[in-house]
Scaffold this motif. Structure first.
Motif, PDB file in Angstrom:
ATOM      1  N   SER A  90      -4.946  -1.408  -4.711  1.00 33.03           N
ATOM      2  CA  SER A  90      -5.925  -2.315  -4.141  1.00 33.03           C
ATOM      3  C   SER A  90      -6.428  -2.539  -5.920  1.00 33.03           C
ATOM      4  O   SER A  90      -6.462  -4.085  -5.963  1.00 33.03           O
ATOM      5  N   ALA A  91      -6.074  -1.503  -6.494  1.00 28.21           N
ATOM      6  CA  ALA A  91      -6.802  -1.685  -7.768  1.00 28.21           C
ATOM      7  C   ALA A  91      -5.881  -2.099  -9.377  1.00 28.21           C
ATOM      8  O   ALA A  91      -6.335  -3.256  -9.514  1.00 28.21           O
ATOM      9  N   ILE A  92      -4.876  -2.043  -8.540  1.00 23.31           N
ATOM     10  CA  ILE A  92      -3.546  -3.034  -9.604  1.00 23.31           C
ATOM     11  C   ILE A  92      -3.652  -4.211  -9.451  1.00 23.31           C
ATOM     12  O   ILE A  92      -3.717  -4.796 -10.429  1.00 23.31           O
ATOM     13  N   GLY A  93      -3.683  -4.383  -8.083  1.00 22.66           N
ATOM     14  CA  GLY A  93      -3.683  -6.162  -7.403  1.00 22.66           C
ATOM     15  C   GLY A  93      -4.376  -6.856  -7.955  1.00 22.66           C
ATOM     16  O   GLY A  93      -5.032  -8.149  -8.206  1.00 22.66           O
ATOM     17  N   THR A  94      -6.236  -6.115  -8.016  1.00 23.60           N
ATOM     18  CA  THR A  94      -7.563  -6.707  -8.493  1.00 23.60           C
ATOM     19  C   THR A  94      -7.485  -6.672 -10.076  1.00 23.60           C
ATOM     20  O   THR A  94      -7.259  -7.669 -10.382  1.00 23.60           O
ATOM     21  N   ARG A 141       3.706   6.458   2.530  1.00 19.10           N
ATOM     22  CA  ARG A 141       2.662   6.250   1.387  1.00 19.10           C
ATOM     23  C   ARG A 141       2.047   6.196   0.072  1.00 19.10           C
ATOM     24  O   ARG A 141       1.434   5.228  -0.117  1.00 19.10           O
ATOM     25  N   ASN A 142       3.697   6.184  -0.340  1.00 17.73           N
ATOM     26  CA  ASN A 142       4.632   5.469  -1.276  1.00 17.73           C
ATOM     27  C   ASN A 142       4.459   4.306  -1.752  1.00 17.73           C
ATOM     28  O   ASN A 142       4.854   3.859  -3.388  1.00 17.73           O
ATOM     29  N   PHE A 143       4.723   3.862  -1.176  1.00 14.45           N
ATOM     30  CA  PHE A 143       5.222   2.030  -0.891  1.00 14.45           C
ATOM     31  C   PHE A 143       5.058   1.258  -0.271  1.00 14.45           C
ATOM     32  O   PHE A 143       4.181   0.114  -0.762  1.00 14.45           O
ATOM     33  N   VAL A 144       4.613   1.627   0.868  1.00 14.50           N
ATOM     34  CA  VAL A 144       3.665   0.472   2.123  1.00 14.50           C
ATOM     35  C   VAL A 144       2.733   0.677   1.443  1.00 14.50           C
ATOM     36  O   VAL A 144       2.285  -0.612   1.446  1.00 14.50           O
ATOM     37  N   VAL A 145       2.123   1.560   1.751  1.00 14.99           N
ATOM     38  CA  VAL A 145       0.199   1.191   2.213  1.00 14.99           C
ATOM     39  C   VAL A 145       0.115   0.676   0.052  1.00 14.99           C
ATOM     40  O   VAL A 145      -0.881  -0.184   0.782  1.00 14.99           O
ATOM     41  N   LEU A 147       1.991  -1.015  -1.921  1.00 15.02           N
ATOM     42  CA  LEU A 147       2.359  -2.992  -1.319  1.00 15.02           C
ATOM     43  C   LEU A 147       0.835  -3.734  -0.506  1.00 15.02           C
ATOM     44  O   LEU A 147       0.603  -4.774  -1.255  1.00 15.02           O
ATOM     45  N   ILE A 148       0.192  -2.922   0.256  1.00 10.43           N
ATOM     46  CA  ILE A 148      -0.772  -4.293   1.022  1.00 10.43           C
ATOM     47  C   ILE A 148      -1.550  -4.107   0.453  1.00 10.43           C
ATOM     48  O   ILE A 148      -2.439  -5.022   0.568  1.00 10.43           O
ATOM     49  N   CYS A 150      -1.872  -3.837  -2.421  1.00  5.96           N
ATOM     50  CA  CYS A 150      -2.012  -4.605  -3.932  1.00  5.96           C
ATOM     51  C   CYS A 150      -1.996  -6.035  -3.123  1.00  5.96           C
ATOM     52  O   CYS A 150      -3.048  -6.565  -4.062  1.00  5.96           O
ATOM     53  N   TYR A 151      -2.231  -6.022  -2.062  1.00  2.00           N
ATOM     54  CA  TYR A 151      -2.317  -7.808  -1.667  1.00  2.00           C
ATOM     55  C   TYR A 151      -3.327  -7.712  -1.220  1.00  2.00           C
ATOM     56  O   TYR A 151      -3.984  -8.768  -1.830  1.00  2.00           O
ATOM     57  N   ASP A 152      -4.235  -7.017  -0.924  1.00  2.00           N
ATOM     58  CA  ASP A 152      -5.768  -6.652  -0.981  1.00  2.00           C
ATOM     59  C   ASP A 152      -6.087  -6.993  -2.408  1.00  2.00           C
ATOM     60  O   ASP A 152      -7.563  -8.292  -1.974  1.00  2.00           O
ATOM     61  N   GLY A 153      -5.396  -6.276  -2.551  1.00  2.00           N
ATOM     62  CA  GLY A 153      -6.140  -6.699  -4.220  1.00  2.00           C
ATOM     63  C   GLY A 153      -6.557  -8.047  -5.018  1.00  2.00           C
ATOM     64  O   GLY A 153      -7.253  -8.439  -5.556  1.00  2.00           O
ATOM     65  N   ILE A 154      -5.483  -8.709  -4.054  1.00  2.00           N
ATOM     66  CA  ILE A 154      -4.756 -10.176  -5.137  1.00  2.00           C
ATOM     67  C   ILE A 154      -5.960 -11.102  -4.802  1.00  2.00           C
ATOM     68  O   ILE A 154      -6.090 -12.139  -4.649  1.00  2.00           O
ATOM     69  N   LEU A 155      -5.418 -11.276  -3.076  1.00  2.00           N
ATOM     70  CA  LEU A 155      -6.209 -11.820  -1.966  1.00  2.00           C
ATOM     71  C   LEU A 155      -7.183 -11.432  -0.818  1.00  2.00           C
ATOM     72  O   LEU A 155      -8.193 -11.734  -1.020  1.00  2.00           O
ATOM     73  N   GLY A 156      -6.079 -10.644  -0.120  1.00  2.00           N
ATOM     74  CA  GLY A 156      -7.279  -9.803   0.807  1.00  2.00           C
ATOM     75  C   GLY A 156      -7.296 -10.299   2.976  1.00  2.00           C
ATOM     76  O   GLY A 156      -7.250  -8.831   3.044  1.00  2.00           O
ATOM     77  N   PRO A 157      -7.520 -11.360   2.536  1.00  2.00           N
ATOM     78  CA  PRO A 157      -7.708 -11.980   4.264  1.00  2.00           C
ATOM     79  C   PRO A 157      -6.770 -11.669   4.828  1.00  2.00           C
ATOM     80  O   PRO A 157      -5.279 -11.643   4.402  1.00  2.00           O
ATOM     81  N   GLY A 158      -7.105 -10.775   6.062  1.00  2.00           N
ATOM     82  CA  GLY A 158      -5.976 -10.300   7.092  1.00  2.00           C
ATOM     83  C   GLY A 158      -5.201  -8.280   6.319  1.00  2.00           C
ATOM     84  O   GLY A 158      -4.601  -8.188   7.526  1.00  2.00           O
TER      85      GLY A 158
END
Length: 252
Positions: A90-94, A141-145, A147-148, A150-158
């Motif tokens: 999330s930090a990376i995405g933000t 733990r290392n890829f799926v979580v 990645l999601i 990162c999406y939350d950091g960029i946009l977030g809904p859902g």
């Protein structure tokens, strides 16, 4: 940051939306489908709306997480390694979204929300049985979580729904177990994103605090109803409110 356009009517509107979003997010996910369009409809710029949305959603996700852990719906051992992975993603995405053109966000956010709303509508009913895991613990733990996250950091809904679906489809978790775990991961992503937005000065405190109280009420109510209300009823309610908010946003 201050918001000159904040009136009593807008404050009550955002407070009410936050209660509904906190309730629905705890039960079925998708609270951001309501709060983000509501913030943008109120005249708040997209990037600031994202930051303020993180401030208010932290309370809802935090309340739900505490309730899940306290009621032993989630064990700490299940999430102690996943939460840091979600935080980092999330930090990376933000950080990435700080460099995105805000005009692009004005177009992208309604499109993403529409797609997620449609996905909620057409997703088939889920069952409650465990299924074999399709992704290893380390891979998840290392890829799926992240990645999601990162999406939350960029946009977030859902995001909460994505965590739920990933846990269900990739780790074979029961639906309600995946939903409960998703609350803790969503709290981690919200905190990480909020920290970055605070450093960037992209948060309206008065609006965020107003909605925080609404989230607190909604999440508390949702946590007490999570295992009592048929999940499909809530999914349809999220869809109806999502497209209702989008229609209002488009015509504003």
């Amino acid at each position: 940051m201050e918001f000159a356009g904040l009136t009593i009517e807008i404050a009550l509107f955002l407070f009410t939306i936050a209660i509904i979003a906190g309730f629905l997010d705890t039960l079925a996910g998708g609270g951001g489908l309501l709060t983000l369009p509501a913030l943008m409809m109120s005249g708040i710029p997209p990037l600031v709306a994202l930051g303020t949305n993180k401030l208010q959603s932290c309370v809802g996700a935090g309340t739900a997480s505490v309730m899940m852990l306290r009621n032993r719906r989630v064990r700490w051992r299940q999430v102690k390694e996943l939460m840091p992975a979600a935080f980092i993603g999330s930090a990376i995405g933000t950080v990435i979204v700080q460099f995105v053109n805000t005009e692009a966000l004005t177009f992208i956010i309604p499109v993403v929300i529409s797609v997620i709303g449609i996905y909620f509508l057409v997703t088939p009913t889920v069952d409650a049985d465990n299924k074999p895991a399709k992704v290893s613990t380390s891979g998840y733990r290392n890829f799926v979580v992240p990645l999601i996250g990162c999406y939350d950091g960029i946009l977030g809904p859902g995001t909460g729904s994505f965590f739920t679906l990933a846990g269900r489809a990739l780790r074979g978790q029961k639906f309600l177990e995946a939903t409960a775990i998703a609350k803790t991961l969503n709290f981690s992503t919200n905190i990480a994103s909020l920290i970055v937005f605070l450093f960037a000065g992209q948060v309206i405190w008065l609006v965020g605090i107003t909605m925080m109280f609404g989230q607190l009420i909604g999440a508390w109510l949702g946590s007490h109803c999570l295992f009592k209300i048929p999940i499909n009823y809530l999914r349809y309610l999220v869809v109806i409110m999502c497209f209702g908010m989008l229609a209002k946003y488009i015509t504003t």
